[in-house]
Design an enzyme around this catalytic site. Structure first.
Site, PDB file in Angstrom:
ATOM      1  CG  HIS A  68      -1.810   1.155   1.364  1.00  0.00           C
ATOM      2  ND1 HIS A  68      -3.131   1.129   0.958  1.00  0.00           N
ATOM      3  CD2 HIS A  68      -1.602   2.412   1.837  1.00  0.00           C
ATOM      4  CE1 HIS A  68      -3.686   2.299   1.181  1.00  0.00           C
ATOM      5  NE2 HIS A  68      -2.775   3.104   1.716  1.00  0.00           N
ATOM      6  CD  GLU A  69       1.624   3.615   3.608  1.00  0.00           C
ATOM      7  OE1 GLU A  69       1.848   4.682   2.992  1.00  0.00           O
ATOM      8  OE2 GLU A  69       0.588   3.427   4.278  1.00  0.00           O
TER       9      GLU A  69
ATOM     10  CG  HIS B 221       0.440   6.408  -0.595  1.00  0.00           C
ATOM     11  ND1 HIS B 221      -0.549   7.187  -1.140  1.00  0.00           N
ATOM     12  CD2 HIS B 221      -0.144   5.719   0.423  1.00  0.00           C
ATOM     13  CE1 HIS B 221      -1.685   6.996  -0.481  1.00  0.00           C
ATOM     14  NE2 HIS B 221      -1.469   6.100   0.469  1.00  0.00           N
TER      15      HIS B 221
ATOM     16  CD  GLU C 291      -5.534   5.477   0.256  1.00  0.00           C
ATOM     17  OE1 GLU C 291      -5.618   4.375   0.847  1.00  0.00           O
ATOM     18  OE2 GLU C 291      -4.632   6.314   0.515  1.00  0.00           O
TER      19      GLU C 291
END
Length: 489
Positions: free
Chosen positions: A255-256, A259, A285
């Site tokens: 997830h990170e 980003h 996101e």
């Protein structure tokens, strides 16, 4: 120098200082000794004072107006659009308020972490009440008589409003609730046993690079609440480890990375300018969610990850790839937003959105927030919150003043649904590549379609250009129905 050149030279210095201020926040979450909290609050306040003074400087406004009369090239016009928006918002906020917020939220973040560890909301409530008071004061200055919450939302998703979000959530909720009911009626496999910390972190490093994260311009550390920080050539991410739940570590990392890859993928020509960062938190996101879910939790990629986990941890009780895929995507009762399955994630966001709107509107007091959270959670999910760290204290956002941020998580999911539909059309061999652990073609497409633009276009325009149509909730809801309809039989 032309007025535009002069303005951009100033903006690069301001952007560089903002990166330094962000590094203070990264350090506070990862490396800073606990006893340094009060001094860090002063340091953060001092940096905010410098930044605010630069942003509201009348000379900035004068040269901006002159540059707007001269610039015609599209990139220059986009730069000026961002500077104008930032300047007009900055001059509405008194400097002493901006500094007070920076000091307070730096201190509040540490108090939140201590209260969360102790499951003691009462210990955190006084400082949160002060954060809410100052954020309402800031919103009043920004809104000029308009809606307080919309004024704060503009910081994270320009052009968005509570009215638009209400319509989006009203469309999403019925289908999500129906799908949840069907999925929870099915028995799902789950991991059992212990997975050592070092093994998880080693595989997380591998996953970060598989998804395209350039570790020569970044690093992976541990934090209570995973996050990504920075832009350009210094983009850092964090994850967390639970020896009983390696998926928490792996999917927090992916997830990170989404980003971070957005920030690393922006056109280098925009570095240290207003265009040199993600255009909104919703678009940001969209990258983290499509990396984590549509790609990372796909049946094809789970097959590859199953093999890597067996290599690293041996036989861990999951018999085959299909059972592993079902375990990764298990729909289950739980309290934590960041650990929620795809079906229920947006229901967690809706709860926070409604509560923070009520706080900013003055319809809900901080003293009553924990009870309101617990009542709403029981109504939405059908069971009671067992402790504060699983409820009102689980997220860091309110402690650092990020009111208006939560709904961008659901916007990101919506955008990701649209982007995945376009990605599948653009990369017809996607599943075969994912089954081999090959993410390059998918991530290169995302870089070209979304990431490289930075702030060049407005948020919904970025998605519309990538997908060929304005974003709607339909593709996300259809994807969830197909995926979990299949998984739940």
């Amino acid at each position: 120098m032309s007025a535009y050149d002069d303005l951009m030279a100033r903006e690069r210095e301001t952007q560089a200082l903002a990166q330094v201020a962000g590094r203070l926040g990264w350090d506070q979450e990862t490396m800073m000794p606990r006893g340094a909290a009060d001094q860090r609050a002063e340091e953060s306040g001092a940096m905010q004072a410098v930044l605010h003074a630069r942003r509201v400087d009348r000379a900035r406004g004068d040269v901006l107006a002159e540059a707007e009369g001269q610039a015609t090239e599209p990139v220059a016009r986009a730069q000026l659009r961002h500077i104008r928006r930032d300047y007009e918002r900055a001059v509405k906020v008194p400097g002493d308020l901006a500094v007070a917020l920076a000091r307070l939220t730096s201190r509040a973040q540490g108090q939140w972490a201590e209260a969360r560890a102790a499951d003691d909301y009462a210990a955190f409530a006084p400082v949160l009440a002060e954060v809410v008071r100052l954020k309402r004061e800031e919103a009043a200055a920004l809104s000029a008589g308009g809606t307080l919450y919309d004024a704060l939302l503009e910081d994270y998703e320009p052009g968005m409003s509570a009215a638009k979000l209400d319509a989006m959530f009203a469309e999403m909720r019925p289908r999500l609730v129906a799908l949840r009911g069907a999925a929870l009626a099915v028995e799902w496999p789950r991991l059992e046993g212990r997975f050592d910390r070092d093994g998880q972190l080693a595989l997380s490093q591998d996953l970060a690079q598989v998804f395209g994260y350039d570790l020569s311009r970044g690093r992976l550390d541990l934090a209570v609440h995973p996050f990504s920080s920075g832009s350009g050539d210094d983009v850092r991410i964090t994850t967390r480890v639970s020896e009983a739940d390696p998926f928490n570590c792996f999917y927090s990392t992916i997830h990170e990375v989404g980003h971070a890859c957005y920030e690393q993928g922006i056109d280098p020509a925009y570095r240290l300018t207003p265009l040199g960062q993600g255009v909104s938190m919703g678009v940001h996101e969209s990258q983290s969610r499509i990396y984590e879910n549509q790609l990372g939790r796909s049946r094809a990629f789970c097959g590859w990850l199953y093999g890597r986990m067996r290599d690293g941890f041996g036989d861990f009780g999951i018999a085959d790839e299909e059972t592993f895929y079902r375990a990764v995507n298990r729909v289950h009762r739980g309290y934590i937003r960041t650990e929620a399955d795809e079906v229920q994630y947006n229901l967690h966001v809706m709860l926070r959105y409604d509560l923070e709107r009520a706080l900013i509107a003055g319809d809900l007091s901080v003293a009553d927030l924990e009870a309101a959270w617990n009542d709403r959670f029981a109504a939405d999910f059908g069971y009671a919150v067992d402790r504060a760290s699983n409820g009102v204290l689980q997220d860091v956002h309110w402690s650092v003043g990020l009111f208006g941020y939560f709904p961008t998580y659901s916007l990101g999911n919506l955008y990701a649904g649209c982007l995945f539909e376009a990605l599948q059309a653009a990369v017809p061999g996607l599943d075969a590549q994912l089954a081999r652990g090959e993410l390059a073609e998918a991530t290169v497409w995302l870089r070209g379609a979304v990431q490289r633009h930075g702030g060049l276009f407005e948020p919904t325009e970025v998605i519309a250009r990538a997908c060929g149509a304005a974003p709607t909730a339909g593709p996300l809801l259809d994807y969830l129905d197909r995926k979990f309809g299949d998984l739940a039989g």
